[in-house]
Design a protein around this motif. Structure first.
Motif, short mmCIF file in Angstrom:
data_model
loop_
_atom_site.label_atom_id
_atom_site.label_comp_id
_atom_site.label_asym_id
_atom_site.label_seq_id
_atom_site.Cartn_x
_atom_site.Cartn_y
_atom_site.Cartn_z
N ALA A 1 40.58 -21.99 -91.23
CA ALA A 1 39.84 -20.50 -91.23
C ALA A 1 38.50 -20.56 -91.98
CB ALA A 1 40.85 -19.71 -91.69
N GLU B 1 39.95 -20.05 -86.86
CA GLU B 1 40.15 -18.63 -87.20
C GLU B 1 38.88 -18.17 -88.09
OE1 GLU B 1 42.86 -15.65 -90.18
OE2 GLU B 1 43.33 -17.47 -89.87
N TYR C 1 40.78 -15.62 -83.44
CA TYR C 1 41.51 -16.93 -83.44
C TYR C 1 41.27 -17.46 -82.13
CZ TYR C 1 44.52 -14.79 -87.02
OH TYR C 1 45.03 -14.10 -88.12
N GLU D 1 43.04 -25.04 -83.42
CA GLU D 1 42.56 -23.57 -83.62
C GLU D 1 41.67 -23.56 -84.90
OE1 GLU D 1 45.04 -19.80 -85.31
OE2 GLU D 1 46.06 -21.44 -84.47
#
Length: 127
Positions: free
Chosen positions: A71, A122, A112, A120
């Protein structure tokens, strides 16, 4: 404080086109390249994308033991929205689209994103 993050990728070219694009867009700069990798630096922190004979083939499994996602602070809500739209033009898919931008809860504004290899990212808005 995190010093660096090394991500092994199956397809360096594809990951450079998606994750690498995002790192540059977030303010990282290319620090070094070599035949099987590339590093991106932002101040005292760097991220490496590397591929080679020791990398297992197949998509990243974010639900398997290990790293689920990374993230990043991505600016204002407007900047997060802009990045989410641009990212979809660089190999990312918006995850949890039906809950976007509050997939992490009513007080957490974020996008996301998943790249074609299943990794992934974020993007979090600062309030």
């Amino acid at each position: 404080m995190l010093h660096h993050l090394e991500l092994w990728v199956a397809d360096l070219s594809a990951s450079t086109g998606s994750l690498g694009w995002l790192f540059l867009r977030l303010g990282f700069e290319v620090e070094a390249t070599w035949p099987s990798g590339i590093s991106y630096r932002h101040q005292d922190f760097y991220i490496v994308l590397e591929s080679g004979p020791d990398v297992s083939q197949g998509p990243h499994q974010r639900t398997a033991p290990g790293l689920n996602h990374v993230a990043f602070h991505a600016g204002s809500r407007e900047q997060v929205d802009e990045l989410a739209i641009e990212a979809q033009q660089h190999g990312f898919t918006l995850m949890f689209a039906d809950e976007h931008p509050f997939g992490g809860g009513a007080e957490h504004y974020a996008a996301y994103l998943e790249d074609t290899s299943g990794f992934e990212v974020e993007l979090v808005a600062q309030f």
